[in-house]
Design a protein around this motif. Structure first.
Motif: not given
Lengths: 218, 273
Positions: B56, B90, B121, B148, B160
Motif C-alpha cells: 500500500c 491511498i 485505490y 473519503d 481501508m
C-alpha cells in the motif's frame, strides 16, 4: 476543433492573458479581473465548506463541542486588525500561532534539516567503492560520483566560511570564502536553470492545451 | 558594430515569438529526442519496483492548476506504475485543488488497468493543517480522514480495513508544488516514523530537495516535466511529460543561445567604452 464550450472559454482566456506579451490591453485586463474575482469567490466558498464548517460550525453548533469557542474567539480577535482602535487584540491569536508553530516545529526541523543533514556530511572522504567503479568502468559520470563526497564537504565548509562575518575575509580565510562564493554561484545557476525549465514547462502546458484540447491538431 | 547596436535595441517581442515557435513547432512535428533517465528518478522507480503486489502506498496531491503541466504527468505516471504492479494506492491532499487532479489520475489509470475504487485505490480528499494533518494521519488515518472525498465513511471501503496508520503504508510519495507538501512528509513521516518517502516536485523547487536526497531522507526525486518524462520512459508509457521534452529541449537551446548572445553584446559594448 473542440465543440466543448468550456474548452473555448479556457482557450479564449489563455490567449487574453498571453496577449500581455504584446502589450497591456483590455482583453488582458478583462481576464485578469475575472481571474481575481473568480479566485476570491472560489476560495471564500471553499474555506467555508472545507475548513469552517467541518472544523468549527458543525462540531460546535451541531455536536455541542463548546470548547471550540476558544478558537472561535481567537479567530474573531484576529479580525480586529481591521479596526485600529481594537487592533491590539489581534496580537494575542498571532502570539498563540507563532508560539505553537515554533514549539511544534523546533524539534522536527532540528532533526530533518540540521542533524540529518550534518550526518550526511559525516562520511568517509574517500568512497572506495566509487573509486573502484571508476577504475573498472572509466567514465565522466563515475568520475563525478567518485569526487562527489569531497566536493560536498568542501562546499559545506567553504559555504559556511563565506557566511562567517566575525573575521575579515583576507588571506587563506578570504580564499576559502571566495571558493564558497563559487559554490553558491553554481547553486544559484542550477536554481535559475530549473526555474527556466519550470516556466517553459508551463508554456508547453498551455500550448499543448491549445493544440490538443482546443484545436485538436495533435 | 552597427549590427551589434541594432541587435541590442531589438524589440523583446521578437524573442517571445521565437520562444513560442520553439515550443509550438516541436509539439506539432515531434523529433523524439532520446530521454536519458537520471539517478534520482531511477531510485524512485526501483523503490516502487521492489514493492510486492498488495503493498500500500500513500500519494499526497499537494499541487494546483498553476503547476499542473509539471506535476500531473508524474502523478499519473506513478499511479500507472503502481496499478501495473497491483499496488494499492491511498490518496490524500494537503492542497484543496489537489483532490481533483488526484481523481483524474486515478480515473485514467483505473480505466487502463481495470482497478476499482475503494478496493484498489481511494481518495480521502483534502484536509487543512499541513504538518498537523501529516502528524495526525501517521498516528491514525481514520480519525484524520473519517470520510473519503465524496463524504462516504472510509469504513465502507475494503482498502481501508487493513490500513490504520503509517505503519501499514509501504511508501509515501508527495506530488508537491510548495508548502505544505514534501517537506512535511520528510519531517514527520521520514524523520519521526522512518517511512520511505519519495517526491515529485516542480522544477523551481527541485534544487532545494537534492540535499534531502543525498542525505537518504528521500527515496527518489522527480523534478519538473523532465522528471515526469524520465519516469514515463521507465514505465514505457508516454504522456504529457514525454510529448513536451522536444519543445523543452529546443526552447532551452534557444535560451542558452540568447544568454551567450547577450553576454557577447555586453562584452563587446564594454570594450567599445
Amino acid at each position: 476543433m473542440s465543440t466543448d464550450p468550456g474548452v473555448w472559454i479556457a482557450a479564449f482566456l489563455t490567449m487574453c492573458i498571453l496577449s500581455f506579451l504584446y502589450r497591456d490591453n483590455p482583453f488582458y485586463r478583462f481576464a485578469e479581473h475575472l481571474f481575481i474575482g473568480v479566485s476570491a469567490a472560489y476560495w471564500a466558498v471553499y474555506y467555508y465548506y472545507n475548513i469552517l464548517q467541518p472544523n468549527l460550525i458543525d462540531p460546535m453548533f451541531v455536536q455541542g463541542q463548546l470548547l471550540l469557542i476558544i478558537p472561535l474567539a481567537l479567530g474573531v480577535m484576529m479580525l480586529t486588525r481591521l479596526f485600529p482602535k481594537v487592533g491590539w487584540m489581534s496580537r494575542w491569536p498571532l502570539a498563540f500561532i507563532v508560539g505553537t508553530y515554533a514549539g511544534y516545529n523546533l524539534i522536527i526541523y532540528l532533526q530533518s534539516d540540521a542533524l540529518d543533514q550534518v550526518t550526511a556530511t559525516l562520511v568517509s572522504l574517500v568512497q572506495v567503492e566509487a573509486w573502484q567503479t571508476l577504475f573498472q568502468h572509466p567514465s565522466f559520470v563515475n568520475f563525478l560520483y567518485a569526487i562527489g563526497v569531497p566536493v560536498v564537504i568542501m562546499g559545506v565548509i567553504t559555504g559556511i566560511i563565506y557566511f562567517f562575518f566575525s573575521k575579515e575575509h583576507k588571506g587563506v580565510f578570504g580564499g576559502l570564502a571566495k571558493i564558497g562564493i563559487w559554490f553558491l554561484m553554481v547553486a544559484f545557476g542550477a536554481s535559475f536553470g530549473y526555474t527556466v525549465m519550470a516556466r517553459i514547462s508551463l508554456l508547453i502546458g498551455r500550448v499543448y492545451f491549445l493544440l490538443h484540447n482546443w484545436l485538436q491538431l495533435i | 558594430m552597427k549590427v551589434l547596436e541594432r541587435l541590442e535595441k531589438i524589440d523583446r517581442r521578437y524573442v517571445f515569438i521565437l520562444i513560442l515557435l520553439a515550443v509550438v513547432i516541436p509539439l506539432l512535428f515531434p523529433i523524439n529526442f532520446k530521454i536519458e533517465v537520471s539517478e534520482p528518478v531511477a531510485m524512485l522507480y526501483r523503490t516502487v519496483e521492489e514493492l510486492s503486489p498488495g503493498s500500500c502506498v500513500l500519494f499526497s496531491f499537494d499541487y494546483g492548476p498553476s503547476t499542473m503541466p509539471e506535476v500531473y504527468p508524474m502523478n499519473l505516471a506513478l499511479v500507472r506504475h503502481c496499478f501495473s504492479k497491483d499496488i494499492k494506492v491511498i490518496g490524500i491532499a494537503l492542497w484543496p485543488e489537489g483532490v481533483q487532479f488526484g481523481n483524474e489520475a486515478f480515473r485514467v489509470a483505473a480505466d487502463e488497468y481495470g482497478k476499482e475504487y475503494g478496493i484498489d485505490y481511494i481518495n480521502l480528499g483534502y484536509k487543512a493543517g499541513g504538518v498537523v494533518v501529516v502528524s495526525a494521519a501517521a498516528e491514525d488515518i481514520a480519525t484524520t480522514f473519517p470520510q473519503d472525498y465524496t463524504g462516504r465513511s472510509i469504513e465502507e471501503f475494503p482498502i481501508m480495513t487493513e490500513v490504520k496508520n503509517f505503519d501499514n503504508i509501504d511508501l509515501i510519495v508527495s506530488f508537491s508544488a510548495g508548502d505544505p507538501g514534501t517537506r512535511e512528509y520528510i519531517r514527520i513521516a521520514q524523520g519521526r516514523y522512518g517511512k520511505k518517502v519519495g517526491t515529485g516536485v516542480t522544477a523551481v523547487s527541485a534544487p532545494a530537495f537534492y540535499p534531502y536526497l543525498n542525505a537518504g531522507q528521500l527515496q527518489g526525486l522527480l523534478g519538473g516535466m523532465k522528471g515526469a518524462a524520465e519516469y514515463e520512459t521507465l514505465i514505457q508509457q508516454s504522456g504529457l511529460g514525454t510529448s513536451g521534452m522536444d519543445a523543452q529541449s529546443i526552447a532551452h537551446g534557444l535560451i542558452i543561445f540568447f544568454i551567450v548572445l547577450a553576454n557577447v553584446f555586453y562584452i563587446a559594448g564594454r570594450r567599445k567604452k
